[in-house]
Scaffold this active site. Structure first.
Site, PDB file in Angstrom:
ATOM      1  N   ASP A   6       0.855  -1.172   0.000  1.00 41.57           N
ATOM      2  CA  ASP A   6       0.000   0.000   0.000  1.00 41.57           C
ATOM      3  C   ASP A   6       0.899   1.233   0.000  1.00 41.57           C
ATOM      4  OD1 ASP A   6      -2.426   1.572   0.444  1.00 41.57           O
ATOM      5  OD2 ASP A   6      -1.725   1.791   2.506  1.00 41.57           O
ATOM      6  N   ASP A  20      -0.414   5.034   1.108  1.00 40.05           N
ATOM      7  CA  ASP A  20      -0.768   5.913   2.218  1.00 40.05           C
ATOM      8  C   ASP A  20      -0.643   5.192   3.549  1.00 40.05           C
ATOM      9  OD1 ASP A  20      -1.435   8.312   0.828  1.00 40.05           O
ATOM     10  OD2 ASP A  20      -3.334   7.412   0.202  1.00 40.05           O
ATOM     11  N   ALA A  42      -5.308   2.746  -2.817  1.00 38.18           N
ATOM     12  CA  ALA A  42      -6.684   3.223  -2.945  1.00 38.18           C
ATOM     13  C   ALA A  42      -6.731   4.744  -2.924  1.00 38.18           C
ATOM     14  CB  ALA A  42      -7.537   2.662  -1.805  1.00 38.18           C
TER      15      ALA A  42
END
Length: 294
Positions: free
Chosen positions: A46, A48, A162
């Site tokens: 990921d 963030d 995301a």
């Protein structure tokens, strides 16, 4: 490797903030990765709060969308509405007492709303690198070192976010770590006639549907032989990022970074990740684990 390693070879894994679900399983996984070598390894991470810190001196850092909202071209109404959506949906995302089904529905609503408030805003993308340069301190201590080592070892890195891909890309580029072995799958801005028109991908990516997008990406066609995976994330949804390719994998090591709601969230994180790091704003654990490979 002529002999297998054990936990004594990794003093960092004995620190108080490091939580291990199953020590024997962890050691088997690490030893398999070491035996197979860097040619069998891939990274899925990921962005963030994973490649970036979760807080700096106790103050939570901005997400990629949060950084984007600081662009001067954006109207004040955008920043206010973006903040309102964050205040509404972020607590749902990190609430350990809510089911994945409820969270998934909420995250879908959030991404749809986030796309709608973008549409029709005049915007010059040249500001994105400028605003990204202002938040370079957000990268975890050791993130640049780790990505440089992975590049030299020619290990593929999938940054599966995301967040806002344009900001993710700009930050990695500004820090000199957007190497040719790094692939970004994220929500990228779409433009029409000099105005924002939402996101490029039809199916918006949020933290609980990354595995579905993984199945659809041509990227995975290039990973033949890369049967071992080191996965890193900061939500329980991130732990599922490789579910779409689990049949093709041999050893999967999942590292979770936990900061919010530690006491109530630790148990659920321990179910999903092999290693849970509580309030660790560095990349030292993955660096130490991979040091014999890279």
């Amino acid at each position: 490797m002529t002999s297998e390693i054990d936990l004594d070879d990794f003093p960092i894994l004995k620190l108080k903030h490091v939580h291990i679900k199953d020590k024997k399983h962890l050691l088997r996984t690490i030893n398999t990765m070491l035996k197979d070598g860097s040619n069998s390894l891939q990274i899925v991470t990921d962005f963030d709060l994973t490649l970036t810190k979760q807080h700096v001196n106790g103050k939570k850092v901005l997400s990629s969308f949060g950084i984007f909202s600081k662009c001067k071209q954006l109207p004040e109404t955008y920043a206010k509405e973006s903040s309102r959506l964050y205040q509404k949906y972020r607590p749902i995302e990190i609430d350990p007492n809510l089911s994945v089904e409820i969270k998934t529905e909420a995250m879908t609503e959030w991404m749809i709303a986030a796309e709608e408030i973008l549409k029709g805003i005049p915007f010059n993308p040249n500001e994105i690198p400028e605003i990204s340069n202002m938040y370079e301190m957000y990268l975890r201590d050791g993130t640049k070192e780790l990505l440089k080592k992975l590049h030299l070892a020619k290990v593929p890195v999938l940054v599966f976010s995301a967040g806002l891909g344009d900001i993710v890309e700009a930050i990695l580029k500004s820090q000199g770590i957007l190497f040719d072995n790094v692939k970004i799958i994220s929500n990228f801005l779409k433009y029409e006639d000099g105005k924002l028109a939402g996101f490029q991908n039809e199916r918006l990516i949020h933290v609980f549907n990354k595995n579905e997008h993984a199945i659809e990406q041509d990227y995975f066609k290039f990973l033949e032989g890369r049967k071992n995976v080191l996965l890193m994330g900061d939500t329980i949804g991130d732990a599922s990022m490789v579910d779409g390719m689990m049949n093709d994998t041999c050893a999967v090591l999942k590292i979770g970074f936990l900061y919010d709601n530690v006491e109530s969230s630790l148990a659920s994180f321990m179910e999903k990740f092999d290693i849970v790091l509580v309030d660790d704003q560095t990349m030292q654990v993955p660096i130490d684990i991979l040091q014999l490979l890279l």
